[in-house]
Motif scaffolding. Structure first.
Motif, PDB file in Angstrom:
ATOM      1  N   LEU B 176     -11.657 -58.101 -10.052  1.00 14.04           N
ATOM      2  CA  LEU B 176     -10.992 -59.199  -9.695  1.00 14.04           C
ATOM      3  C   LEU B 176      -9.576 -58.716  -9.058  1.00 14.04           C
ATOM      4  O   LEU B 176      -9.170 -58.998  -7.912  1.00 14.04           O
ATOM      5  CB  LEU B 176     -10.937 -60.599 -10.434  1.00 14.04           C
ATOM      6  N   GLN B 177      -8.748 -58.316  -9.741  1.00 14.18           N
ATOM      7  CA  GLN B 177      -7.570 -57.738  -9.427  1.00 14.18           C
ATOM      8  C   GLN B 177      -7.397 -56.729  -8.287  1.00 14.18           C
ATOM      9  O   GLN B 177      -6.762 -56.663  -7.422  1.00 14.18           O
ATOM     10  CB  GLN B 177      -6.695 -56.980 -10.519  1.00 14.18           C
ATOM     11  N   LEU B 179      -9.863 -56.602  -6.160  1.00 11.67           N
ATOM     12  CA  LEU B 179      -9.951 -57.232  -4.787  1.00 11.67           C
ATOM     13  C   LEU B 179      -8.967 -57.816  -4.107  1.00 11.67           C
ATOM     14  O   LEU B 179      -8.775 -57.650  -3.151  1.00 11.67           O
ATOM     15  CB  LEU B 179     -11.255 -58.244  -5.057  1.00 11.67           C
ATOM     16  N   ILE B 180      -7.965 -58.346  -4.919  1.00 11.52           N
ATOM     17  CA  ILE B 180      -6.893 -59.139  -4.521  1.00 11.52           C
ATOM     18  C   ILE B 180      -5.837 -58.034  -4.163  1.00 11.52           C
ATOM     19  O   ILE B 180      -5.201 -58.254  -3.053  1.00 11.52           O
ATOM     20  CB  ILE B 180      -6.241 -60.002  -5.593  1.00 11.52           C
ATOM     21  N   ASP B 181      -5.779 -56.852  -4.933  1.00  9.88           N
ATOM     22  CA  ASP B 181      -4.905 -55.888  -4.216  1.00  9.88           C
ATOM     23  C   ASP B 181      -5.496 -54.488  -4.549  1.00  9.88           C
ATOM     24  O   ASP B 181      -5.680 -53.800  -5.828  1.00  9.88           O
ATOM     25  CB  ASP B 181      -3.688 -55.944  -5.280  1.00  9.88           C
ATOM     26  N   PRO B 182      -6.038 -53.879  -3.438  1.00  7.75           N
ATOM     27  CA  PRO B 182      -7.090 -52.543  -3.476  1.00  7.75           C
ATOM     28  C   PRO B 182      -6.105 -51.414  -4.025  1.00  7.75           C
ATOM     29  O   PRO B 182      -6.713 -50.465  -4.257  1.00  7.75           O
ATOM     30  CB  PRO B 182      -7.263 -52.308  -1.939  1.00  7.75           C
ATOM     31  N   VAL B 184      -4.592 -51.458  -6.920  1.00 10.10           N
ATOM     32  CA  VAL B 184      -5.073 -51.277  -8.195  1.00 10.10           C
ATOM     33  C   VAL B 184      -5.885 -50.299  -8.573  1.00 10.10           C
ATOM     34  O   VAL B 184      -7.105 -50.243  -7.925  1.00 10.10           O
ATOM     35  CB  VAL B 184      -5.534 -52.414  -8.832  1.00 10.10           C
TER      36      VAL B 184
END
Lengths: 207, 207
Positions: B176-177, B179-182, B184
DNA sequence: GTCTATAAGAAGATAGAC
DNA sequence: GTCTATCTTCTTATAGAC
């Protein structure tokens, strides 16, 4: 003119404010249930007993309503995360956050649905969600650094980054499992995880 | 009649099958991008260059299309999770699952969006998602038990349940993290977490 | 502030030609 | 197997009466 300066419980905006809050709560529930695309103005309006036109009159557009919902949600979340606690105590306060989430299922349903939806770059809540994740991550890192400086924990800089991301992941992931299957013991699992995290963080010469 | 018995690369259904697969892939992308409610038949059809009517002709309804998408997604996932590995090796194979997810972002976007959406009891994918989570959990528990019986790990029954849920949570949460900030580092974070899990599990008299 | 009425368009799905 | 054309319903949003 004096009556118009500040809206109060007896002031001229009393009904408007109360109504507005009702609509925001209804919208939060509907968006949580059906997502932003799937939740319609009609449904939201019907649940508070007003017409779709009146709702639009208040918020200008569906996106305006979404902004109000996200703002309200931030306020509700902020109240229950300990801003006065520092270092390790901050993370211990996360238990109360989870307890709050357990009692406000709709809030977490809204958040996770929005987050998944907002993985698309065109989603109107994308900026909000991105900022929210950045803020949470930086908050975790800041408090872990504080805990290191006060000697509470023994972690290197890259370990702090790792532990912050992992704790965020565990919170989201457990909540997701709990949404799908409410019999999952969210509080129990999280408390146990937090116990082990703190134990690990406070161990001297951990790694 | 003989030509009709089995659809092959040269058979009469060749075009239909190929077309069907194209549509399913397009639908997966669109549902991943906009969710199930937000993704329209029209958009999906336009991306493969057919009319909405033709699409409906193939799948009967939007819900029929969703079923095809979920089935396809199960097949794609199943191929890359090690069914021939047992005990600890099974979890080591999870690294390859993550690598696969990293290269197929749309797949994980679809899964997490569906999961969050399906927290609502009326969502057409709810049963599917619930079953999927149950299967994953039971798979993790089964392989941890195997690892205990072969002496690879030292975990009590309730520790197995806890570790299974936690590993699932970490996978979903990190994804999920990401997806929000690739930016990561999904693979790096997960591999590190898995290393520590295995280290913890194999430690004698862990707790 | 709230309503009814309605515009203007997009949604899922169907009918029937080719 | 695929199309165009169309039906019905639902969407967001606006106009103007009360």
């Amino acid at each position: 003119m004096a009556e118009l300066s500040t809206p109060t419980a007896r002031g001229p905006y009393r009904n408007g404010i109360k109504r507005r809050q009702q609509v925001v709560e209804s919208a939060s529930n509907v968006f949580a249930e059906f997502g932003y695309s799937g939740g319609s103005i009609r449904t939201i309006a019907a649940r508070v007993g007003i017409s779709p036109a009146t709702l639009i009159q208040h918020f200008g557009s569906k996106e305006g309503l979404l902004e109000a919902v996200l703002e309200d949600w931030t306020n509700q979340s902020a109240v229950h995360f300990p801003d006065d606690m520092h270092g390790l105590a901050y993370f211990d306060g996360a238990r109360r956050v989870m307890d709050f989430h357990l009692k406000h299922r709709g809030l977490i349903e809204l958040f996770l649905t929005m987050t998944a939806e907002a993985s698309s770059p065109v989603h109107p809540a994308r900026n909000f969600i991105q900022r929210r994740y950045t803020d949470t991550y930086e908050g975790f890192v800041r408090h872990l650094r504080e805990a290191r400086e006060s000697g509470e924990v023994h972690l290197g800089e890259d370990e702090i980054a790792y532990e912050a991301r992992l704790l965020m992941a565990v919170m989201d992931g457990l909540e997701l499992q709990w949404l799908i299957d409410p019999s999952v013991d969210l509080a129990g699992l999280f408390n146990r995880c937090l116990d082990e995290c703190i134990r690990r963080w406070t161990m001297p010469s951990d790694r």
